[in-house]
Scaffold this motif. Structure first.
Motif, PDB file in Angstrom:
ATOM      1  N   ALA A  51       6.635   0.735  -5.070  1.00  0.00           N
ATOM      2  CA  ALA A  51       6.251   2.443  -5.557  1.00  0.00           C
ATOM      3  C   ALA A  51       6.910   3.167  -5.181  1.00  0.00           C
ATOM      4  O   ALA A  51       7.278   4.225  -5.781  1.00  0.00           O
ATOM      5  N   LYS A  52       7.480   3.091  -3.545  1.00  0.00           N
ATOM      6  CA  LYS A  52       8.213   4.204  -3.146  1.00  0.00           C
ATOM      7  C   LYS A  52       9.732   4.307  -3.883  1.00  0.00           C
ATOM      8  O   LYS A  52      10.085   5.306  -4.254  1.00  0.00           O
ATOM      9  N   ALA A  53      10.179   3.271  -4.442  1.00  0.00           N
ATOM     10  CA  ALA A  53      11.393   3.063  -4.922  1.00  0.00           C
ATOM     11  C   ALA A  53      11.227   3.799  -6.366  1.00  0.00           C
ATOM     12  O   ALA A  53      12.001   4.513  -6.943  1.00  0.00           O
ATOM     13  N   ALA A  54      10.231   3.417  -7.058  1.00  0.00           N
ATOM     14  CA  ALA A  54       9.697   3.985  -8.511  1.00  0.00           C
ATOM     15  C   ALA A  54       9.473   5.504  -8.475  1.00  0.00           C
ATOM     16  O   ALA A  54       9.707   5.866  -9.400  1.00  0.00           O
ATOM     17  N   TYR A  55       8.527   5.697  -7.639  1.00  0.00           N
ATOM     18  CA  TYR A  55       8.021   7.196  -7.585  1.00  0.00           C
ATOM     19  C   TYR A  55       8.715   8.259  -6.540  1.00  0.00           C
ATOM     20  O   TYR A  55       8.108   8.927  -6.477  1.00  0.00           O
ATOM     21  N   GLY A  56       9.551   7.692  -5.823  1.00  0.00           N
ATOM     22  CA  GLY A  56      10.098   8.498  -4.766  1.00  0.00           C
ATOM     23  C   GLY A  56       9.281   8.349  -3.684  1.00  0.00           C
ATOM     24  O   GLY A  56       8.304   7.702  -3.289  1.00  0.00           O
ATOM     25  N   ASP A  57       9.712   9.545  -2.794  1.00  0.00           N
ATOM     26  CA  ASP A  57       8.981   9.527  -1.463  1.00  0.00           C
ATOM     27  C   ASP A  57       7.760  10.426  -1.388  1.00  0.00           C
ATOM     28  O   ASP A  57       7.772  11.461  -0.732  1.00  0.00           O
ATOM     29  N   ARG A 117       0.849  -1.241   0.096  1.00  0.00           N
ATOM     30  CA  ARG A 117      -0.009  -0.019   0.080  1.00  0.00           C
ATOM     31  C   ARG A 117       0.988   1.200   0.028  1.00  0.00           C
ATOM     32  O   ARG A 117       1.925   1.316   0.557  1.00  0.00           O
ATOM     33  N   CYS A 118       0.570   2.349  -0.684  1.00  0.00           N
ATOM     34  CA  CYS A 118       1.171   3.482  -0.866  1.00  0.00           C
ATOM     35  C   CYS A 118       0.473   4.780  -0.724  1.00  0.00           C
ATOM     36  O   CYS A 118      -0.915   4.555  -1.114  1.00  0.00           O
ATOM     37  N   ASN A 119       0.935   5.706   0.318  1.00  0.00           N
ATOM     38  CA  ASN A 119       0.225   6.721   0.354  1.00  0.00           C
ATOM     39  C   ASN A 119       0.630   7.841  -0.560  1.00  0.00           C
ATOM     40  O   ASN A 119       1.679   8.623  -0.146  1.00  0.00           O
ATOM     41  N   MET A 120      -0.314   8.034  -1.510  1.00  0.00           N
ATOM     42  CA  MET A 120      -0.080   9.206  -2.345  1.00  0.00           C
ATOM     43  C   MET A 120      -1.242   9.400  -3.131  1.00  0.00           C
ATOM     44  O   MET A 120      -2.034   8.596  -3.112  1.00  0.00           O
ATOM     45  N   VAL A 121      -1.482  10.632  -3.776  1.00  0.00           N
ATOM     46  CA  VAL A 121      -2.632  10.895  -4.343  1.00  0.00           C
ATOM     47  C   VAL A 121      -2.442  10.494  -5.962  1.00  0.00           C
ATOM     48  O   VAL A 121      -1.482  10.582  -6.648  1.00  0.00           O
ATOM     49  N   THR A 122      -3.294   9.164  -6.426  1.00  0.00           N
ATOM     50  CA  THR A 122      -3.175   8.855  -7.666  1.00  0.00           C
ATOM     51  C   THR A 122      -4.257   9.007  -8.424  1.00  0.00           C
ATOM     52  O   THR A 122      -5.521   8.772  -7.906  1.00  0.00           O
ATOM     53  N   TYR A 128      -2.756   0.095  -4.794  1.00  0.00           N
ATOM     54  CA  TYR A 128      -1.927  -1.116  -4.188  1.00  0.00           C
ATOM     55  C   TYR A 128      -0.937  -1.546  -5.292  1.00  0.00           C
ATOM     56  O   TYR A 128      -1.502  -1.494  -6.415  1.00  0.00           O
ATOM     57  N   PHE A 129      -0.044  -1.916  -5.240  1.00  0.00           N
ATOM     58  CA  PHE A 129       1.125  -2.012  -6.077  1.00  0.00           C
ATOM     59  C   PHE A 129       1.865  -3.470  -5.902  1.00  0.00           C
ATOM     60  O   PHE A 129       1.897  -3.827  -4.654  1.00  0.00           O
ATOM     61  N   ASN A 130       2.271  -4.159  -6.782  1.00  0.00           N
ATOM     62  CA  ASN A 130       2.942  -5.387  -6.811  1.00  0.00           C
ATOM     63  C   ASN A 130       4.369  -5.252  -6.880  1.00  0.00           C
ATOM     64  O   ASN A 130       5.212  -5.999  -7.157  1.00  0.00           O
ATOM     65  N   TYR A 131       4.827  -4.132  -6.547  1.00  0.00           N
ATOM     66  CA  TYR A 131       6.258  -3.658  -6.582  1.00  0.00           C
ATOM     67  C   TYR A 131       6.528  -2.404  -5.772  1.00  0.00           C
ATOM     68  O   TYR A 131       5.462  -2.005  -5.013  1.00  0.00           O
TER      69      TYR A 131
END
Length: 95
Positions: A88-94, A2-7, A83-86
């Protein structure tokens, strides 16, 4: 994961003769991670991943609708949870 960003998925209608130029401009906008040419009611689907709703608003209202010639209409779908299966923080930054 789970990632906390606005998508958001931003659906975009354009003047067809300007399609490639518009794609080039949209993909340069910070926060836009993907632009897809699509078939159907809209011409493009842009994926935005940003820190806040204010950042999203700046992309849509200021950069896309005011600064890019040839966009005729947008519709924004905001993701409630991503939700990502990779990693996301590494892919899109902090975000």
């Amino acid at each position: 994961m789970r990632c906390n960003m606005v998508t958001a998925v931003i659906l975009v209608s354009v003047e067809r003769h300007l399609l490639n130029e518009i794609i080039d401009e949209i993909v340069k906008i910070p926060g836009i991670t993907e632009v897809h040419s699509v078939v159907g009611e809209y011409d493009l689907a842009a994926i935005a991943r940003v820190k806040s709703n204010q950042d999203l608003s700046a992309i849509i209202a200021d950069k896309m609708c005011r600064q890019i010639k040839g966009i005729t209409r947008t519709k924004t779908l905001i993701s409630l949870t991503s939700y990502f299966n990779y990693d996301a923080k590494a892919a899109y930054g902090d975000l």
